[in-house]
Design a protein around this motif. Structure first.
Motif, PDB file in Angstrom:
ATOM      1  N   ILE A 158      65.192   7.936 -12.321  1.00 14.45           N
ATOM      2  CA  ILE A 158      66.556   7.112 -13.439  1.00 14.45           C
ATOM      3  C   ILE A 158      65.615   5.946 -14.173  1.00 14.45           C
ATOM      4  O   ILE A 158      65.676   5.331 -12.389  1.00 14.45           O
ATOM      5  CB  ILE A 158      67.708   7.899 -12.611  1.00 14.45           C
ATOM      6  CG1 ILE A 158      67.762   8.767 -12.689  1.00 14.45           C
ATOM      7  CG2 ILE A 158      68.707   7.436 -14.750  1.00 14.45           C
ATOM      8  CD1 ILE A 158      67.773  10.431 -13.590  1.00 14.45           C
ATOM      9  N   ILE A 159      66.123   5.522 -15.007  1.00 14.65           N
ATOM     10  CA  ILE A 159      66.137   4.308 -15.370  1.00 14.65           C
ATOM     11  C   ILE A 159      67.263   3.591 -16.419  1.00 14.65           C
ATOM     12  O   ILE A 159      67.489   4.711 -17.211  1.00 14.65           O
ATOM     13  CB  ILE A 159      64.839   3.659 -16.776  1.00 14.65           C
ATOM     14  CG1 ILE A 159      63.511   3.793 -15.462  1.00 14.65           C
ATOM     15  CG2 ILE A 159      65.201   2.506 -16.824  1.00 14.65           C
ATOM     16  CD1 ILE A 159      63.429   2.894 -14.581  1.00 14.65           C
ATOM     17  N   ILE A 160      68.382   3.102 -16.115  1.00 17.36           N
ATOM     18  CA  ILE A 160      69.141   3.459 -16.803  1.00 17.36           C
ATOM     19  C   ILE A 160      68.988   1.833 -18.050  1.00 17.36           C
ATOM     20  O   ILE A 160      69.378   0.858 -16.929  1.00 17.36           O
ATOM     21  CB  ILE A 160      70.807   2.712 -15.857  1.00 17.36           C
ATOM     22  CG1 ILE A 160      71.024   4.224 -14.888  1.00 17.36           C
ATOM     23  CG2 ILE A 160      71.677   2.800 -16.684  1.00 17.36           C
ATOM     24  CD1 ILE A 160      72.166   4.197 -14.534  1.00 17.36           C
ATOM     25  N   LEU A 161      69.331   1.468 -18.980  1.00 20.42           N
ATOM     26  CA  LEU A 161      68.896   0.864 -19.787  1.00 20.42           C
ATOM     27  C   LEU A 161      70.373   0.401 -20.326  1.00 20.42           C
ATOM     28  O   LEU A 161      71.192   1.226 -20.922  1.00 20.42           O
ATOM     29  CB  LEU A 161      68.544   1.173 -21.709  1.00 20.42           C
ATOM     30  CG  LEU A 161      68.596   0.451 -22.067  1.00 20.42           C
ATOM     31  CD1 LEU A 161      68.066  -1.276 -22.151  1.00 20.42           C
ATOM     32  CD2 LEU A 161      68.104   0.414 -23.734  1.00 20.42           C
ATOM     33  N   GLY A 162      71.453  -1.054 -20.157  1.00 19.24           N
ATOM     34  CA  GLY A 162      72.356  -1.523 -20.531  1.00 19.24           C
ATOM     35  C   GLY A 162      73.464  -1.331 -19.002  1.00 19.24           C
ATOM     36  O   GLY A 162      72.826  -0.560 -18.438  1.00 19.24           O
ATOM     37  N   SER A 163      74.346  -2.438 -19.190  1.00 18.67           N
ATOM     38  CA  SER A 163      74.756  -2.714 -17.370  1.00 18.67           C
ATOM     39  C   SER A 163      76.096  -2.191 -17.800  1.00 18.67           C
ATOM     40  O   SER A 163      77.321  -2.848 -17.773  1.00 18.67           O
ATOM     41  CB  SER A 163      74.488  -3.820 -16.754  1.00 18.67           C
ATOM     42  OG  SER A 163      74.890  -4.989 -17.569  1.00 18.67           O
ATOM     43  N   GLY A 164      76.509  -1.500 -18.843  1.00 16.52           N
ATOM     44  CA  GLY A 164      78.336  -1.016 -18.985  1.00 16.52           C
ATOM     45  C   GLY A 164      78.788  -0.601 -18.296  1.00 16.52           C
ATOM     46  O   GLY A 164      77.585   0.054 -16.635  1.00 16.52           O
ATOM     47  N   ASP A 165      80.250  -0.108 -17.323  1.00 18.94           N
ATOM     48  CA  ASP A 165      80.740   0.567 -16.350  1.00 18.94           C
ATOM     49  C   ASP A 165      80.407   1.407 -16.414  1.00 18.94           C
ATOM     50  O   ASP A 165      80.074   1.879 -14.969  1.00 18.94           O
ATOM     51  CB  ASP A 165      82.127   0.251 -16.690  1.00 18.94           C
ATOM     52  CG  ASP A 165      83.128  -1.055 -16.806  1.00 18.94           C
ATOM     53  OD1 ASP A 165      82.696  -1.805 -15.220  1.00 18.94           O
ATOM     54  OD2 ASP A 165      83.791  -1.558 -17.645  1.00 18.94           O
ATOM     55  N   ILE A 166      80.698   2.551 -17.222  1.00 23.43           N
ATOM     56  CA  ILE A 166      79.633   4.219 -16.872  1.00 23.43           C
ATOM     57  C   ILE A 166      78.829   4.280 -16.535  1.00 23.43           C
ATOM     58  O   ILE A 166      78.325   4.336 -15.123  1.00 23.43           O
ATOM     59  CB  ILE A 166      80.194   4.285 -17.942  1.00 23.43           C
ATOM     60  CG1 ILE A 166      81.347   4.760 -18.544  1.00 23.43           C
ATOM     61  CG2 ILE A 166      79.469   6.526 -18.191  1.00 23.43           C
ATOM     62  CD1 ILE A 166      81.388   5.662 -20.241  1.00 23.43           C
ATOM     63  N   LYS A 180      66.881   8.877  -7.569  1.00 23.13           N
ATOM     64  CA  LYS A 180      66.587   7.992  -7.373  1.00 23.13           C
ATOM     65  C   LYS A 180      66.254   6.501  -8.798  1.00 23.13           C
ATOM     66  O   LYS A 180      65.799   7.140 -10.078  1.00 23.13           O
ATOM     67  CB  LYS A 180      64.569   7.219  -6.742  1.00 23.13           C
ATOM     68  CG  LYS A 180      64.095   6.457  -6.839  1.00 23.13           C
ATOM     69  CD  LYS A 180      64.392   5.161  -6.115  1.00 23.13           C
ATOM     70  CE  LYS A 180      63.777   3.886  -5.676  1.00 23.13           C
ATOM     71  NZ  LYS A 180      64.099   3.199  -4.645  1.00 23.13           N
ATOM     72  N   VAL A 181      66.840   5.889  -9.135  1.00 27.01           N
ATOM     73  CA  VAL A 181      67.199   4.865  -9.983  1.00 27.01           C
ATOM     74  C   VAL A 181      66.454   3.611  -9.543  1.00 27.01           C
ATOM     75  O   VAL A 181      67.211   3.234  -8.610  1.00 27.01           O
ATOM     76  CB  VAL A 181      68.681   4.414  -9.916  1.00 27.01           C
ATOM     77  CG1 VAL A 181      69.519   3.433 -11.145  1.00 27.01           C
ATOM     78  CG2 VAL A 181      69.997   6.068 -10.201  1.00 27.01           C
ATOM     79  N   GLY A 182      65.410   3.967 -10.299  1.00 32.19           N
ATOM     80  CA  GLY A 182      64.746   2.943 -10.092  1.00 32.19           C
ATOM     81  C   GLY A 182      64.772   1.075 -11.173  1.00 32.19           C
ATOM     82  O   GLY A 182      64.190   0.668 -10.231  1.00 32.19           O
ATOM     83  N   ALA A 183      65.868   1.084 -11.816  1.00 33.85           N
ATOM     84  CA  ALA A 183      66.529  -0.496 -11.953  1.00 33.85           C
ATOM     85  C   ALA A 183      67.394   0.545 -13.401  1.00 33.85           C
ATOM     86  O   ALA A 183      67.699   1.291 -13.805  1.00 33.85           O
ATOM     87  CB  ALA A 183      64.990  -0.920 -12.974  1.00 33.85           C
ATOM     88  N   VAL A 184      68.006  -0.655 -13.370  1.00 38.81           N
ATOM     89  CA  VAL A 184      69.374  -0.576 -14.095  1.00 38.81           C
ATOM     90  C   VAL A 184      68.340  -2.002 -14.875  1.00 38.81           C
ATOM     91  O   VAL A 184      69.163  -3.477 -14.981  1.00 38.81           O
ATOM     92  CB  VAL A 184      70.546  -1.481 -13.344  1.00 38.81           C
ATOM     93  CG1 VAL A 184      71.519  -1.928 -14.838  1.00 38.81           C
ATOM     94  CG2 VAL A 184      71.394  -0.744 -12.967  1.00 38.81           C
TER      95      VAL A 184
END
Length: 416
Positions: A158-166, A180-184
């Motif tokens: 997983i890659i997450i774009l954005g650092s909102g609470d959700i 595996k979360v590769g990056a925020v």
């Protein structure tokens, strides 16, 4: 044939439930809540993490626990709840046309209305990421529903774009589920959500965090296979030569929320261009008499506790309007000034105590908040855009404002 009621509340999330309960407690006899989903509670159903109710109840609750307390109280007060009911039309004359799974087509003529439709997530279309259009790209809220309610994981890398609470909460949730979360990746130089979520969901799980970065390309088809992230300059444009590719099979977007106001526009409610929510006065009445609004449909909150409190103002005011009571005047227009992005309410009478909600544009330290030349928050504090300011101002101070328009500034205290 139109059914007449005292107060109709559109939306049965935390805002709608709080407004309906308060309307009943304030003396409205017939209160109906209209909800298009199959159950009450809104998105609280899928928020299985804790952190709810710390301010409102003084307890650390999960989303469903917080929801159940309001549903139980609403049922005890005999609030009429219509689930699986979609609003087709809402007019300036407060006429509501509804398509219901149980009742079919019917119409309501309430004496007053509370808008409590909440907000929705921004999508890839809203932020314009280039690249292919594969499967595996979801909003963080959709992924949260998949995991917590549907019982499956959208991907393993997983890659997450954005650092909102959700987004940060889902980084932790997916890690706990074995993904595996590769990056925020955050385009701003600071986190977009609450500090507690940054610490508990990102740092405590050693998830890489890239500030001043964005996803500049998406690879793969028919399933996403990776993304390119790039550093950005002061104008948030990708900087050539800073690209790096990261393999993934899922991209989650946590890039902001938008107040849900299609029905508001249908009724002719004036919206604030700064936040996309309804312009309201201290009673949470919109520009259309008899139509009130509360919660995330007005502006996006950090904490559900504040959603409930603000919506209670709308519910109590809607009950008062239904009984024929006079609403506060719009004597003073309140506008954002130095380092203030927006402020709610936008109109006040200057005759009653008011709680203001506002967000700053940029982080700062050792600041105070002023309304014209009057200090309304005397204590020194640090501020950041992701943390909403809630400031109670007594009527004794507001009566000193003589202008028709007052400007709120967030100013740094001068060094001694």
């Amino acid at each position: 044939m139109q059914q007449e009621v005292d107060v109709a509340v559109i939306g049965a999330g935390p805002a709608g439930l709080a407004a309906a309960i308060k309307a009943k407690e304030a003396g409205a006899e017939n209160v109906v809540v209209l909800e298009r989903a199959e159950s009450l509670g809104g998105l609280l159903d899928q928020c299985v993490h804790n952190g709810f109710g710390l301010l409102y109840f003084g307890e650390d609750l999960s989303g469903p626990e917080y929801r159940d307390r309001f549903i139980e109280k609403a049922m005890d007060l005999k609030v009429d709840a219509e689930v699986e009911s979609m609003i087709l039309e809402l007019s300036k004359k407060r006429e509501i046309k509804v398509a219901s799974n149980k009742k079919g087509y019917f119409s309501l003529k309430p004496k007053s209305i509370v808008l409590a439709m909440g907000c929705r997530e921004r999508t890839r279309f809203n932020i314009g990421i280039p690249g292919s259009r594969p499967t595996g790209i979801y909003t963080a809220g959709q992924a949260q529903r998949f995991v917590n309610m549907e019982g499956f994981i959208p991907g393993k890398k997983i890659i997450i774009l954005g650092s909102g609470d959700i987004g940060m909460i889902m980084a932790r949730r997916l890690t706990l589920e074995g993904a595996k979360v590769g990056a925020v990746v955050e385009i701003l130089p600071y986190i977009g959500g609450l500090i507690r979520n940054e610490v508990q969901c990102v740092h405590d799980f050693d998830i890489p965090l890239f500030l001043r970065h964005t996803v500049s390309n998406i690879h793969g088809f028919p399933r996403i296979e990776g993304v390119t992230i790039s550093a950005v300059d002061e104008n948030i444009n990708p900087i050539p030569g800073t690209q790096r590719e990261i393999d993934c099979d899922t991209l989650l977007l946590s890039v902001g929320l938008i107040p849900e106001n299609e029905l508001s526009l249908m009724a002719g409610v004036e919206l604030d261009p700064l936040v996309g929510g309804a312009i309201v006065d201290e009673a949470r009445q919109t520009s259309v008499p008899g139509i009130f609004a509360g919660g995330n449909v007005v502006h996006v909150h950090d904490l559900v506790d504040n959603v409930s409190w603000e919506s209670e103002i709308a519910g109590a005011s809607a009950a008062a309007y239904a009984k024929g009571e006079k609403m506060p005047s719009r004597k003073i227009e309140v506008t954002p000034g130095k380092n203030i992005r927006y402020i709610v309410p936008q109109f006040i009478s200057g005759e009653k105590d008011v709680t203001f909600y506002m967000r700053v544009k940029e982080p700062d330290e050792l600041v105070r908040v002023k309304m014209d030349d009057i200090v309304i928050r005397k204590s020194e504090m640090a501020v950041k855009p992701s943390s909403m300011l809630k400031i109670d101002v007594p009527a004794s101070i507001l009566r000193n404002i003589k202008k028709r328009k007052a400007t709120v500034d967030c100013v740094r205290i001068k060094e001694k």
